[in-house]
Design a protein around this motif. Structure first.
Motif, PDB file in Angstrom:
ATOM      1  N   ALA A 137       0.834  -1.206   0.000  1.00 45.68           N
ATOM      2  CA  ALA A 137       0.000   0.000   0.000  1.00 45.68           C
ATOM      3  C   ALA A 137       0.865   1.251   0.000  1.00 45.68           C
ATOM      4  O   ALA A 137       0.553   2.245  -0.671  1.00 45.68           O
ATOM      5  CB  ALA A 137      -0.931  -0.012   1.216  1.00 45.68           C
ATOM      6  N   GLY A 138       1.983   1.206   0.740  1.00 48.80           N
ATOM      7  CA  GLY A 138       2.888   2.354   0.766  1.00 48.80           C
ATOM      8  C   GLY A 138       3.625   2.541  -0.541  1.00 48.80           C
ATOM      9  O   GLY A 138       3.744   3.663  -1.050  1.00 48.80           O
ATOM     10  N   HIS A 139       4.110   1.442  -1.117  1.00 50.29           N
ATOM     11  CA  HIS A 139       4.837   1.546  -2.392  1.00 50.29           C
ATOM     12  C   HIS A 139       3.932   2.068  -3.516  1.00 50.29           C
ATOM     13  O   HIS A 139       4.410   2.723  -4.451  1.00 50.29           O
ATOM     14  CB  HIS A 139       5.405   0.179  -2.795  1.00 50.29           C
ATOM     15  CG  HIS A 139       6.431  -0.361  -1.854  1.00 50.29           C
ATOM     16  ND1 HIS A 139       7.234   0.444  -1.078  1.00 50.29           N
ATOM     17  CD2 HIS A 139       6.800  -1.648  -1.571  1.00 50.29           C
ATOM     18  CE1 HIS A 139       8.048  -0.309  -0.356  1.00 50.29           C
ATOM     19  NE2 HIS A 139       7.805  -1.583  -0.634  1.00 50.29           N
ATOM     20  N   ALA A 140       2.641   1.784  -3.430  1.00 52.36           N
ATOM     21  CA  ALA A 140       1.695   2.220  -4.463  1.00 52.36           C
ATOM     22  C   ALA A 140       1.641   3.733  -4.589  1.00 52.36           C
ATOM     23  O   ALA A 140       1.236   4.264  -5.629  1.00 52.36           O
ATOM     24  CB  ALA A 140       0.306   1.661  -4.172  1.00 52.36           C
ATOM     25  N   SER A 141       2.083   4.437  -3.550  1.00 55.05           N
ATOM     26  CA  SER A 141       2.011   5.902  -3.574  1.00 55.05           C
ATOM     27  C   SER A 141       2.846   6.505  -4.696  1.00 55.05           C
ATOM     28  O   SER A 141       2.564   7.619  -5.154  1.00 55.05           O
ATOM     29  CB  SER A 141       2.458   6.484  -2.222  1.00 55.05           C
ATOM     30  OG  SER A 141       3.822   6.163  -1.955  1.00 55.05           O
ATOM     31  N   MET A 142       3.884   5.785  -5.171  1.00 56.47           N
ATOM     32  CA  MET A 142       4.676   6.360  -6.264  1.00 56.47           C
ATOM     33  C   MET A 142       3.846   6.463  -7.548  1.00 56.47           C
ATOM     34  O   MET A 142       4.006   7.417  -8.330  1.00 56.47           O
ATOM     35  CB  MET A 142       5.968   5.572  -6.495  1.00 56.47           C
ATOM     36  CG  MET A 142       5.812   4.224  -7.140  1.00 56.47           C
ATOM     37  SD  MET A 142       7.420   3.514  -7.599  1.00 56.47           S
ATOM     38  CE  MET A 142       8.205   3.346  -6.008  1.00 56.47           C
ATOM     39  N   ILE A 143       2.933   5.514  -7.761  1.00 54.60           N
ATOM     40  CA  ILE A 143       2.065   5.600  -8.936  1.00 54.60           C
ATOM     41  C   ILE A 143       1.024   6.694  -8.733  1.00 54.60           C
ATOM     42  O   ILE A 143       0.648   7.385  -9.689  1.00 54.60           O
ATOM     43  CB  ILE A 143       1.401   4.241  -9.214  1.00 54.60           C
ATOM     44  CG1 ILE A 143       2.478   3.168  -9.451  1.00 54.60           C
ATOM     45  CG2 ILE A 143       0.483   4.331 -10.437  1.00 54.60           C
ATOM     46  CD1 ILE A 143       3.421   3.450 -10.603  1.00 54.60           C
ATOM     47  N   ASP A 144       0.561   6.890  -7.504  1.00 58.49           N
ATOM     48  CA  ASP A 144      -0.337   8.013  -7.222  1.00 58.49           C
ATOM     49  C   ASP A 144       0.317   9.326  -7.653  1.00 58.49           C
ATOM     50  O   ASP A 144      -0.327  10.194  -8.259  1.00 58.49           O
ATOM     51  CB  ASP A 144      -0.659   8.087  -5.724  1.00 58.49           C
ATOM     52  CG  ASP A 144      -1.419   6.868  -5.211  1.00 58.49           C
ATOM     53  OD1 ASP A 144      -2.043   6.168  -6.026  1.00 58.49           O
ATOM     54  OD2 ASP A 144      -1.384   6.641  -3.986  1.00 58.49           O
ATOM     55  N   GLU A 145       1.600   9.482  -7.345  1.00 58.53           N
ATOM     56  CA  GLU A 145       2.316  10.717  -7.680  1.00 58.53           C
ATOM     57  C   GLU A 145       2.457  10.883  -9.190  1.00 58.53           C
ATOM     58  O   GLU A 145       2.338  11.999  -9.719  1.00 58.53           O
ATOM     59  CB  GLU A 145       3.685  10.720  -6.999  1.00 58.53           C
ATOM     60  CG  GLU A 145       3.606  10.834  -5.484  1.00 58.53           C
ATOM     61  CD  GLU A 145       4.956  10.656  -4.799  1.00 58.53           C
ATOM     62  OE1 GLU A 145       6.001  10.694  -5.503  1.00 58.53           O
ATOM     63  OE2 GLU A 145       4.981  10.467  -3.574  1.00 58.53           O
ATOM     64  N   VAL A 146       2.699   9.787  -9.897  1.00 55.42           N
ATOM     65  CA  VAL A 146       2.797   9.855 -11.359  1.00 55.42           C
ATOM     66  C   VAL A 146       1.452  10.253 -11.958  1.00 55.42           C
ATOM     67  O   VAL A 146       1.376  11.097 -12.863  1.00 55.42           O
ATOM     68  CB  VAL A 146       3.273   8.497 -11.928  1.00 55.42           C
ATOM     69  CG1 VAL A 146       3.250   8.519 -13.461  1.00 55.42           C
ATOM     70  CG2 VAL A 146       4.669   8.161 -11.423  1.00 55.42           C
ATOM     71  N   ALA A 147       0.377   9.679 -11.433  1.00 54.23           N
ATOM     72  CA  ALA A 147      -0.964  10.015 -11.921  1.00 54.23           C
ATOM     73  C   ALA A 147      -1.284  11.472 -11.648  1.00 54.23           C
ATOM     74  O   ALA A 147      -1.860  12.175 -12.499  1.00 54.23           O
ATOM     75  CB  ALA A 147      -1.996   9.098 -11.268  1.00 54.23           C
ATOM     76  N   GLN A 148      -0.912  11.961 -10.479  1.00 51.68           N
ATOM     77  CA  GLN A 148      -1.160  13.365 -10.135  1.00 51.68           C
ATOM     78  C   GLN A 148      -0.411  14.309 -11.063  1.00 51.68           C
ATOM     79  O   GLN A 148      -0.863  15.424 -11.327  1.00 51.68           O
ATOM     80  CB  GLN A 148      -0.758  13.619  -8.687  1.00 51.68           C
ATOM     81  CG  GLN A 148      -1.678  12.949  -7.663  1.00 51.68           C
ATOM     82  CD  GLN A 148      -1.055  12.840  -6.280  1.00 51.68           C
ATOM     83  OE1 GLN A 148       0.002  13.440  -6.010  1.00 51.68           O
ATOM     84  NE2 GLN A 148      -1.675  12.067  -5.402  1.00 51.68           N
ATOM     85  N   ALA A 149       0.732  13.850 -11.586  1.00 53.18           N
ATOM     86  CA  ALA A 149       1.518  14.665 -12.515  1.00 53.18           C
ATOM     87  C   ALA A 149       0.945  14.642 -13.926  1.00 53.18           C
ATOM     88  O   ALA A 149       1.394  15.392 -14.801  1.00 53.18           O
ATOM     89  CB  ALA A 149       2.964  14.174 -12.545  1.00 53.18           C
ATOM     90  N   GLY A 150      -0.051  13.781 -14.169  1.00 50.74           N
ATOM     91  CA  GLY A 150      -0.698  13.729 -15.475  1.00 50.74           C
ATOM     92  C   GLY A 150       0.063  12.956 -16.525  1.00 50.74           C
ATOM     93  O   GLY A 150      -0.173  13.135 -17.721  1.00 50.74           O
TER      94      GLY A 150
END
Length: 309
Positions: A137-150
């Motif tokens: 769940a913690g490692h998944a946050s890197m993809i959250d950041e990529v998605a937020q960057a568009g």
């Protein structure tokens, strides 16, 4: 605030030219403790701390142990890290720099892990290096950041050891609606436990590990990694130790950032145009590696040159 930081996402001109397509880098080598491990480990440590844990125990001579030590220092929690005898002096020094107690035991991570399990008391928490839903769940946050960057990639390239990063990235892709984005999972030939599992159809234990990419040195991947093979488009790729080491040197020249051979495995694939022909935009997870030194990388390459001669 989480213990990990929001790391840069950059388009790499050198890798894009080498691969003949747009290559984006998620630079998790820039986490405070030197690797992506802080995302999952930090999350797990925060959860256990909130539940009352007064002591963290881990079994890792590398990035996971450093992440636990860093998290423990930040949270004011005592940390014990059990490391195998193969652990470098530099790694032990970095662990002690984070105020962790270092216990050396066994010839392999498996033996160190067995001892670590016996040290966990009723008020303690064991922080696994790769096999824990809190980590994923913690490692998944890197993809959250990529998605937020568009930036939505056509594929993600990453290295695989025990499968924690793979499991987290797949979780992140799914929770951002990117279940169609394939993952190119890279291992060195001497530490290919995911590749062996993909051929067998179930997790298998390697007889031995024979790779300088010691951070990929899990004889058996987590069952969750095997589940990712079944439920998500995951492609297993192998590179040689030489390719991983040369990628480390090349990446240092291209981006002035030193990473360890485990990370070099993913970069080695990213430098190969033929491996990425089906994709126009590729995300590479630069997972890092705090214990890497240029001298060690060059010494390993020198040893390989000696063998080839």
């Amino acid at each position: 605030m989480p213990l990990h930081i929001h790391t840069p996402l950059i388009e790499s001109r050198p890798l894009s030219v080498a691969a003949g397509r747009s290559i984006w880098l998620k630079l998790d080598a820039l986490q405070p403790c030197g690797s992506f491990k802080l995302r999952g480990v930090g999350h797990a440590c925060e959860v256990h701390h909130a539940r009352g844990a007064r002591h963290f125990v881990s079994s890792s001579g590398g990035n996971a142990g450093l992440a636990v030590a860093y998290a423990g220092r930040c949270l004011g929690v005592r940390v014990t890290v059990v490391v195998p005898q193969t652990t470098t002096e530099r790694a032990k020094q970095l662990l002690r720099l984070e105020d962790a107690e270092v216990v050396v035991h066994g010839a392999s991570w498996q033996e160190a892990n067995e001892l670590a399990q016996t040290l966990v008391g009723p008020d303690d928490a064991f922080i696994h290096p790769f096999d824990d839903p809190l980590l994923w769940a913690g490692h998944a946050s890197m993809i959250d950041e990529v998605a937020q960057a568009g930036v939505k990639p056509d594929a993600v390239v990453l290295s695989v050891g025990g499968g924690g990063l793979l499991s987290g990235v797949v979780e992140g892709l799914k929770r951002n609606g990117w279940g169609d984005v394939p993952v190119l999972a890279v291992e060195t030939e001497g530490a290919a436990s995911l590749h062996a599992a993909s051929l067998a159809g179930h997790t298998v234990e390697l007889e031995r590990l024979a790779s300088v990419a010691t951070s990929l040195g899990a004889k058996r991947v987590a069952e969750r990694a095997m589940a990712c093979l079944r439920t998500h488009p995951v492609q297993s790729h192998l590179v040689s130790d030489r390719q991983a080491l040369e990628a480390c040197e090349r990446f240092l020249l291209d981006h002035r950032l030193l990473v360890e051979p485990a990370c070099g495995a993913a970069l080695a694939l990213a430098y190969q145009a033929e491996a990425l022909t089906r994709y126009s935009t590729v995300l590479v997870v630069v997972c890092g590696g705090a214990t890497a030194t240029l001298e060690q990388i060059q010494a390993w390459l020198g040893a390989l040159d000696g063998v080839s001669e």
